[in-house]
Design a protein around this motif. Structure first.
Motif, PDB file in Angstrom:
ATOM      1  N   LEU A 272      48.206  24.568  40.632  1.00 15.61           N
ATOM      2  CA  LEU A 272      47.492  25.293  41.683  1.00 15.61           C
ATOM      3  C   LEU A 272      47.509  26.776  41.356  1.00 15.61           C
ATOM      4  O   LEU A 272      48.489  27.293  40.838  1.00 15.61           O
ATOM      5  CB  LEU A 272      48.156  25.021  43.031  1.00 15.61           C
ATOM      6  CG  LEU A 272      47.521  25.573  44.297  1.00 15.61           C
ATOM      7  CD1 LEU A 272      47.765  24.637  45.473  1.00 15.61           C
ATOM      8  CD2 LEU A 272      48.035  26.969  44.632  1.00 15.61           C
ATOM      9  N   GLY A 273      46.417  27.457  41.666  1.00 17.98           N
ATOM     10  CA  GLY A 273      46.352  28.886  41.404  1.00 17.98           C
ATOM     11  C   GLY A 273      45.086  29.498  41.951  1.00 17.98           C
ATOM     12  O   GLY A 273      44.730  29.294  43.112  1.00 17.98           O
ATOM     13  N   VAL A 274      44.372  30.224  41.079  1.00 16.94           N
ATOM     14  CA  VAL A 274      43.183  30.969  41.495  1.00 16.94           C
ATOM     15  C   VAL A 274      42.103  30.825  40.431  1.00 16.94           C
ATOM     16  O   VAL A 274      42.351  30.323  39.335  1.00 16.94           O
ATOM     17  CB  VAL A 274      43.517  32.466  41.688  1.00 16.94           C
ATOM     18  CG1 VAL A 274      44.507  32.662  42.834  1.00 16.94           C
ATOM     19  CG2 VAL A 274      44.066  33.085  40.392  1.00 16.94           C
ATOM     20  N   ARG A 275      40.911  31.290  40.766  1.00 15.43           N
ATOM     21  CA  ARG A 275      39.867  31.531  39.773  1.00 15.43           C
ATOM     22  C   ARG A 275      39.902  33.014  39.440  1.00 15.43           C
ATOM     23  O   ARG A 275      40.002  33.852  40.334  1.00 15.43           O
ATOM     24  CB  ARG A 275      38.486  31.187  40.333  1.00 15.43           C
ATOM     25  CG  ARG A 275      38.161  29.707  40.338  1.00 15.43           C
ATOM     26  CD  ARG A 275      37.413  29.268  39.107  1.00 15.43           C
ATOM     27  NE  ARG A 275      37.803  27.902  38.756  1.00 15.43           N
ATOM     28  CZ  ARG A 275      37.468  27.308  37.632  1.00 15.43           C
ATOM     29  NH1 ARG A 275      36.727  27.923  36.741  1.00 15.43           N
ATOM     30  NH2 ARG A 275      37.883  26.089  37.371  1.00 15.43           N
ATOM     31  N   VAL A 276      39.814  33.358  38.169  1.00 17.79           N
ATOM     32  CA  VAL A 276      39.681  34.756  37.773  1.00 17.79           C
ATOM     33  C   VAL A 276      38.268  34.939  37.225  1.00 17.79           C
ATOM     34  O   VAL A 276      37.787  34.115  36.435  1.00 17.79           O
ATOM     35  CB  VAL A 276      40.755  35.178  36.747  1.00 17.79           C
ATOM     36  CG1 VAL A 276      40.671  34.345  35.480  1.00 17.79           C
ATOM     37  CG2 VAL A 276      40.641  36.659  36.417  1.00 17.79           C
ATOM     38  N   GLU A 277      37.612  35.986  37.690  1.00 15.79           N
ATOM     39  CA  GLU A 277      36.214  36.215  37.314  1.00 15.79           C
ATOM     40  C   GLU A 277      36.073  37.564  36.611  1.00 15.79           C
ATOM     41  O   GLU A 277      36.494  38.597  37.144  1.00 15.79           O
ATOM     42  CB  GLU A 277      35.324  36.165  38.554  1.00 15.79           C
ATOM     43  CG  GLU A 277      33.837  36.245  38.263  1.00 15.79           C
ATOM     44  CD  GLU A 277      32.984  36.007  39.490  1.00 15.79           C
ATOM     45  OE1 GLU A 277      32.167  35.051  39.488  1.00 15.79           O
ATOM     46  OE2 GLU A 277      33.130  36.773  40.475  1.00 15.79           O
ATOM     47  N   HIS A 278      35.521  37.523  35.406  1.00 13.26           N
ATOM     48  CA  HIS A 278      35.208  38.717  34.615  1.00 13.26           C
ATOM     49  C   HIS A 278      33.697  38.776  34.404  1.00 13.26           C
ATOM     50  O   HIS A 278      32.987  37.774  34.573  1.00 13.26           O
ATOM     51  CB  HIS A 278      35.848  38.650  33.219  1.00 13.26           C
ATOM     52  CG  HIS A 278      37.332  38.755  33.189  1.00 13.26           C
ATOM     53  ND1 HIS A 278      38.162  37.689  33.480  1.00 13.26           N
ATOM     54  CD2 HIS A 278      38.149  39.805  32.866  1.00 13.26           C
ATOM     55  CE1 HIS A 278      39.425  38.076  33.351  1.00 13.26           C
ATOM     56  NE2 HIS A 278      39.453  39.347  32.971  1.00 13.26           N
ATOM     57  N   ALA A 279      33.219  39.918  33.968  1.00 10.71           N
ATOM     58  CA  ALA A 279      31.864  39.989  33.430  1.00 10.71           C
ATOM     59  C   ALA A 279      31.836  39.221  32.113  1.00 10.71           C
ATOM     60  O   ALA A 279      32.745  39.375  31.280  1.00 10.71           O
ATOM     61  CB  ALA A 279      31.455  41.440  33.204  1.00 10.71           C
ATOM     62  N   GLN A 280      30.825  38.390  31.913  1.00  8.64           N
ATOM     63  CA  GLN A 280      30.737  37.627  30.671  1.00  8.64           C
ATOM     64  C   GLN A 280      30.666  38.561  29.466  1.00  8.64           C
ATOM     65  O   GLN A 280      31.240  38.273  28.402  1.00  8.64           O
ATOM     66  CB  GLN A 280      29.512  36.709  30.687  1.00  8.64           C
ATOM     67  CG  GLN A 280      29.347  35.863  29.429  1.00  8.64           C
ATOM     68  CD  GLN A 280      30.508  34.910  29.197  1.00  8.64           C
ATOM     69  OE1 GLN A 280      30.881  34.164  30.086  1.00  8.64           O
ATOM     70  NE2 GLN A 280      31.080  34.929  27.991  1.00  8.64           N
ATOM     71  N   GLN A 281      30.007  39.703  29.629  1.00  4.79           N
ATOM     72  CA  GLN A 281      29.894  40.646  28.526  1.00  4.79           C
ATOM     73  C   GLN A 281      31.265  41.123  28.062  1.00  4.79           C
ATOM     74  O   GLN A 281      31.501  41.298  26.857  1.00  4.79           O
ATOM     75  CB  GLN A 281      29.037  41.845  28.936  1.00  4.79           C
ATOM     76  CG  GLN A 281      28.785  42.818  27.796  1.00  4.79           C
ATOM     77  CD  GLN A 281      27.876  43.967  28.210  1.00  4.79           C
ATOM     78  OE1 GLN A 281      27.548  44.137  29.380  1.00  4.79           O
ATOM     79  NE2 GLN A 281      27.457  44.769  27.241  1.00  4.79           N
ATOM     80  N   LEU A 282      32.197  41.310  29.001  1.00  2.00           N
ATOM     81  CA  LEU A 282      33.543  41.747  28.626  1.00  2.00           C
ATOM     82  C   LEU A 282      34.259  40.658  27.827  1.00  2.00           C
ATOM     83  O   LEU A 282      34.901  40.948  26.802  1.00  2.00           O
ATOM     84  CB  LEU A 282      34.344  42.093  29.876  1.00  2.00           C
ATOM     85  CG  LEU A 282      35.828  42.432  29.640  1.00  2.00           C
ATOM     86  CD1 LEU A 282      35.958  43.648  28.728  1.00  2.00           C
ATOM     87  CD2 LEU A 282      36.554  42.667  30.963  1.00  2.00           C
ATOM     88  N   ILE A 283      34.161  39.425  28.257  1.00  2.00           N
ATOM     89  CA  ILE A 283      34.797  38.319  27.514  1.00  2.00           C
ATOM     90  C   ILE A 283      34.183  38.199  26.126  1.00  2.00           C
ATOM     91  O   ILE A 283      34.881  37.970  25.128  1.00  2.00           O
ATOM     92  CB  ILE A 283      34.686  37.000  28.293  1.00  2.00           C
ATOM     93  CG1 ILE A 283      35.349  37.121  29.670  1.00  2.00           C
ATOM     94  CG2 ILE A 283      35.293  35.849  27.509  1.00  2.00           C
ATOM     95  CD1 ILE A 283      36.823  37.471  29.615  1.00  2.00           C
ATOM     96  N   ASP A 284      32.862  38.367  26.035  1.00  2.00           N
ATOM     97  CA  ASP A 284      32.206  38.349  24.720  1.00  2.00           C
ATOM     98  C   ASP A 284      32.751  39.454  23.820  1.00  2.00           C
ATOM     99  O   ASP A 284      33.014  39.239  22.622  1.00  2.00           O
ATOM    100  CB  ASP A 284      30.691  38.533  24.881  1.00  2.00           C
ATOM    101  CG  ASP A 284      30.008  37.340  25.518  1.00  2.00           C
ATOM    102  OD1 ASP A 284      30.595  36.241  25.499  1.00  2.00           O
ATOM    103  OD2 ASP A 284      28.891  37.513  26.052  1.00  2.00           O
TER     104      ASP A 284
END
Length: 523
Positions: A272-284
């Motif tokens: 159990l935890g959370v969703r973490v959301e980044h900009a896709q451009q940053l992950i790229d």
């Protein structure tokens, strides 16, 4: 003439079809041939160094008959008048069990509490726009199960459980893109899965199987130590030679029914935890070591894990789960008064956002406070956390959220970022929503992840809670060889809901396994 080749190419040369064909011809000295067929066997992106390569193995056919792309054929016998087997649940486990039974002359009767894939969309819209949760039709319940409106990820490590290629071929035979046969991490996409599921439904019905939508099982028909059928909410009794229980990881009413009936189940550790959301451009940028990934590379993903050392309980795992590049965070609650988030991606993975579950292992000692619930203790723990998230979000489907560095530093976020989560976000201190050991483990793990992926730990990312349906909090134990319940004959606990799968492919393989187990003993 058949020739085989292994290539390591820059992205443009690998993904531009005309360029790729020219390179293959040149490598094999076939430039003068106008008509060749290239059959890719495996394709994967290698981004370990700054010079990104795409590794491809392939066969080339020229001047000879081309073998069929898939060997699987939709050649089903008519089972209209055959003896039936009941399948409860029409997710991957239930659908693939049904097709396996049909192939062997057995009639499946599928009982699905939710709606067909098309009708489900209205209820998903109601969750997103009006915050109304239909307990029988939502992101988890309905034709195709939880996977239909998810990413359609088909990668699995469960290769010992069955024939992965057969599962992929059946999906292709029902309309999935053929690239799932060779991509290293195949996925179908939430925009294309409904058509595949509908095609599989048509195969089942055309062969004489039955499907009962909007039908909920409320009791079992028992005869001594055997199960003979089920009772629906309308009081209808449906009998069959066996019951394959493939209800998915969120059918709490089925767990409660099993417990009430004295049919042995067990509490199971989950995460159990959370969703973490980044900009896709940053992950790229992080994964591809560049400012822009360009026109050819797919949206990048990541996999992270960390062992948190605790004084009292030793090591506790924290890991990424169901990473969705170019995807969306979605509301996945199955009852009013609770809040659950999940992730999904369309086939092109072209959203501006990347999200992943970051979850913490929950062990038996963690839900000890709920031991009065017996085998439902883990489920009750899960439920309480989801209700706390609902309350923190303002008693709606607005999800509690916090910027990532603010979470690490323990301060509430003055503002939140743009998000893919349609119902909206509410700024809260997530330490007040999550159990203390979860929040503490996440804080430590995010700091470790920031060291592994430079740029990952940033206040330009945010966490959204809660991600709690990673797997079933209950195991329905079965015999290792016969797949029958350890106590009840002709009852086949199956798939994620029984604790024997963890995704579309593994659930599908387990559905086939249970069908085969029935056929070996009773057919």
């Amino acid at each position: 003439m058949k020739r085989s080749l292994v290539l390591s190419l820059p992205p443009r040369e690998a993904y531009d079809e005309r360029c790729f064909e020219g390179i293959v011809k040149k490598k094999l000295g076939l430039a003068d041939l106008s008509d060749i067929t290239i059959r890719i066997k495996r394709r994967s992106v290698d981004a370990r160094s700054r010079k990104i390569k795409v590794n491809i193995s392939l066969d080339v056919f020229a001047d000879e008959p081309i073998p069929e792309l898939i060997s699987y054929q939709k050649d089903y016998p008519n089972v209209t008048s055959a003896d039936p087997v009941i399948i409860v649940g029409m997710g991957p486990a239930g659908m693939f069990a049904a097709l396996k039974l049909i192939e062997n002359g057995i009639k499946p009767i599928i009982i699905e509490r939710g709606k067909d894939v098309r009708s489900r969309r209205r209820d998903l819209a109601a969750i997103n726009k009006e915050h109304i949760v239909n307990p029988n039709s939502n992101y988890c319940f309905g034709e195709g199960g939880a996977g239909t409106y998810s990413d359609g990820k088909l990668y699995t490590r469960s290769k010992k459980r069955g024939d992965v290629n057969r599962i992929l071929e059946i999906l292709v035979a029902h309309g999935a893109a053929s690239d799932i046969l060779f991509e290293a991490h195949p996925h179908i996409g939430t925009n294309k899965l409904p058509k595949v599921v509908a095609a599989m439904r048509e195969s089942i019905l055309t062969a004489g199987g039955e499907i009962l939508f909007n039908t909920q099982v409320v009791d079992f028909i028992m005869g001594g130590d055997e199960i003979n059928g089920v009772v629906t909410q309308e009081g209808e009794k449906i009998t069959g030679a066996a019951v394959i229980l493939a209800t998915g990881h969120s059918s709490r009413d089925i767990y409660q029914l099993l417990d009430f009936r004295g049919i042995h189940i067990e509490a199971k550790p989950f995460a159990l935890g959370v969703r973490v959301e980044h900009a896709q451009q940053l992950i790229d940028q992080i994964q591809y070591h560049c400012t822009q990934r360009g026109d050819y590379l797919p949206a990048s993903s990541y996999a992270l894990a960390h062992q948190v050392v605790e004084k009292d309980s030793g090591k506790r795992g924290v890991f990424s789960f169901c990473m969705c590049p170019g995807g969306f965070v979605v509301p996945a609650a199955t009852a009013p008064g609770e809040l659950v988030v999940n992730g999904m991606s369309p086939s092109r993975r072209d959203s501006r956002f990347a999200n992943s579950g970051i979850v913490v292992a929950v062990n038996a000692i963690d839900f000890k406070a709920y031991e009065q619930h017996g085998p439902l203790a883990a489920m009750q723990f899960q439920k309480v956390v989801e209700q706390a998230a609902f309350k923190a979000g303002g008693n709606s489907q607005q999800a509690p959220a916090q910027r990532l560095v603010d979470f690490i530093d323990g301060r509430i976020s003055g503002s939140l970022l743009e998000t893919s989560y349609q119902p909206g976000l509410t700024s809260v201190k997530m330490h007040d929503v999550l159990p203390q050991f979860i929040a503490r483990s996440l804080r430590t793990a995010f700091q470790a992840f920031g060291k592994k992926m430079k740029g990952y730990l940033t206040n330009e990312a945010q966490i959204i809670g809660v991600e709690s349906r990673t797997s079933s909090p209950v195991t329905i134990p079965r015999d290792k060889d016969s797949c029958e319940h350890i106590q009840v004959k002709r009852l086949y606990p199956c798939g994620e809901g029984a604790g024997y799968a963890g995704g579309i492919v593994s659930a599908a393989m387990d559905g086939e396994r249970c069908a085969e187990a029935f056929l070996q003993v009773y057919a």
